[in-house]
Design a protein around this motif. Structure first.
Motif, PDB file in Angstrom:
ATOM      1  N   LEU A  30       0.847  -1.184   0.000  1.00  0.00           N
ATOM      2  CA  LEU A  30       0.000   0.000   0.000  1.00  0.00           C
ATOM      3  C   LEU A  30       0.886   1.238   0.000  1.00  0.00           C
ATOM      4  O   LEU A  30       1.863   1.326   0.726  1.00  0.00           O
ATOM      5  N   GLY A  31       0.530   2.190  -0.852  1.00  0.00           N
ATOM      6  CA  GLY A  31       1.307   3.422  -0.934  1.00  0.00           C
ATOM      7  C   GLY A  31       2.376   3.407  -2.003  1.00  0.00           C
ATOM      8  O   GLY A  31       2.925   4.452  -2.349  1.00  0.00           O
ATOM      9  N   ASP A  32       2.693   2.221  -2.533  1.00  0.00           N
ATOM     10  CA  ASP A  32       3.656   2.151  -3.643  1.00  0.00           C
ATOM     11  C   ASP A  32       3.091   2.878  -4.858  1.00  0.00           C
ATOM     12  O   ASP A  32       1.907   2.771  -5.154  1.00  0.00           O
ATOM     13  N   THR A  33       3.947   3.596  -5.571  1.00  0.00           N
ATOM     14  CA  THR A  33       3.554   4.188  -6.840  1.00  0.00           C
ATOM     15  C   THR A  33       4.087   3.310  -7.957  1.00  0.00           C
ATOM     16  O   THR A  33       5.292   3.110  -8.081  1.00  0.00           O
ATOM     17  N   LEU A  34       3.180   2.776  -8.762  1.00  0.00           N
ATOM     18  CA  LEU A  34       3.540   1.867  -9.847  1.00  0.00           C
ATOM     19  C   LEU A  34       3.390   2.590 -11.175  1.00  0.00           C
ATOM     20  O   LEU A  34       2.442   3.354 -11.374  1.00  0.00           O
ATOM     21  N   ILE A  43      -1.538   4.014  -7.445  1.00  0.00           N
ATOM     22  CA  ILE A  43      -1.123   3.822  -6.056  1.00  0.00           C
ATOM     23  C   ILE A  43      -2.218   3.054  -5.332  1.00  0.00           C
ATOM     24  O   ILE A  43      -3.374   3.478  -5.322  1.00  0.00           O
ATOM     25  N   TYR A  44      -1.878   1.927  -4.749  1.00  0.00           N
ATOM     26  CA  TYR A  44      -2.861   1.137  -4.014  1.00  0.00           C
ATOM     27  C   TYR A  44      -3.162   1.780  -2.661  1.00  0.00           C
ATOM     28  O   TYR A  44      -2.254   2.040  -1.865  1.00  0.00           O
ATOM     29  N   LEU A  45      -4.447   2.006  -2.397  1.00  0.00           N
ATOM     30  CA  LEU A  45      -4.912   2.437  -1.088  1.00  0.00           C
ATOM     31  C   LEU A  45      -5.476   1.257  -0.307  1.00  0.00           C
ATOM     32  O   LEU A  45      -5.459   1.233   0.920  1.00  0.00           O
ATOM     33  N   LYS A  46      -5.979   0.276  -1.073  1.00  0.00           N
ATOM     34  CA  LYS A  46      -6.523  -0.947  -0.469  1.00  0.00           C
ATOM     35  C   LYS A  46      -6.454  -2.051  -1.505  1.00  0.00           C
ATOM     36  O   LYS A  46      -6.671  -1.806  -2.689  1.00  0.00           O
ATOM     37  N   LYS A  47      -6.128  -3.245  -1.064  1.00  0.00           N
ATOM     38  CA  LYS A  47      -6.090  -4.390  -1.956  1.00  0.00           C
ATOM     39  C   LYS A  47      -7.312  -5.271  -1.726  1.00  0.00           C
ATOM     40  O   LYS A  47      -7.614  -5.656  -0.606  1.00  0.00           O
TER      41      LYS A  47
END
Length: 267
Positions: A30-34, A43-47
């Protein structure tokens, strides 16, 4: 103050992402910028742990779109808050389709689309200026259905290999039988067929299919498309006849009025 902090966070994530390298799915935090090869950033906030989106899946999403730090579209403000579409089929901008095909039910991301994946040099009306980067500051995948086949693909194959009559018979067979649950059978499937045939300049075949289908479904938009096919064939009077009948039912329709005025100038 909260909105200022969110905007600042997005700006920092956007700048830092320049040095971000692609990661395998199991390494994403979470929080990674892809960043993809096309320039899309997310950017994942929740999976989520639900169904993966595939071509043909009906998808329901909750969206908030920002341009130049201002929210220009928020589906929560619409009567039906979910924005629904068919993955890799509905007519959407490139970046939207790309991010869609990376997600699954339950995912929540921020997606940053450069203008090349959004509305490009033209922009979109008064809302999105030319060459604008757009940001989905909320992109929540609420529902993902099991993929279905596209009825348009099946009917087009029959149209090209055989004729309109057999394609229409197949439409009736599928939509009235048990196989209807395996296909997307919405009216947009029929518009897609007309568009494909028109681009291929197969106007007679387009008319032979779309006019009977318009009568069968009593769909005015399909009848309008049939008139466009007749115009392309040079059969102006027949096209005008269809449009005049449509105008009786919809006397305030400006599109029909303008087209009739245009056709009246042709011999």
């Amino acid at each position: 103050m909260k909105s200022i902090h969110i905007i600042a966070m997005l700006a920092i994530l956007f700048i830092c992402s320049c040095n971000t390298k692609p990661k395998a799915t199991n390494e994403i935090a979470l929080g990674d910028t892809l960043t993809t090869k096309s320039g899309l950033q997310y950017i994942y906030l929740k999976k989520g742990e639900g169904r993966k989106i595939e071509t043909g899946s009906a998808v329901g999403t909750y969206l908030s779109l920002k341009v130049q730090d201002s929210v220009v579209w928020n589906t929560n403000e619409l009567p039906d808050s979910l924005f629904t579409y068919v993955a890799n089929y509905s007519r959407l901008i490139k970046g939207f389709t790309e991010i869609t095909m990376l997600l699954r039910e339950g995912d929540e991301v921020i997606a940053i689309l450069p203008d090349s994946l959004a509305y490009g040099a033209k922009g979109a009306g008064d809302i999105i200026p030319p060459f604008a980067t757009i940001v989905y500051d909320q992109f929540k995948v609420i529902s993902v259905e099991e993929p279905k086949l596209f009825l348009s693909d099946t009917l087009l194959a029959i149209l090209k290999a055989e004729d309109a009559e057999k394609s229409i018979a197949k439409y009736k067979e599928i939509t009235n039988g048990l196989d209807s649950t395996k296909y997307h059978t919405d009216t947009e499937q029929l518009f897609r067929i007309h568009d494909v045939l028109s681009k291929e300049e197969k106007h007679q075949l387009a008319f032979d299919f779309i006019f009977p289908m318009a009568e069968l479904t009593d769909n005015s938009r399909l009848k309008y498309k049939a008139a466009m096919s007749l115009e392309a064939l040079g059969k102006v009077n027949q096209a005008k006849d269809i449009l005049q009948k449509l105008l009786v039912k919809a006397p305030d329709n400006q599109q029909i009025k303008m087209k009739l005025k245009e056709l009246s100038k042709k011999k």
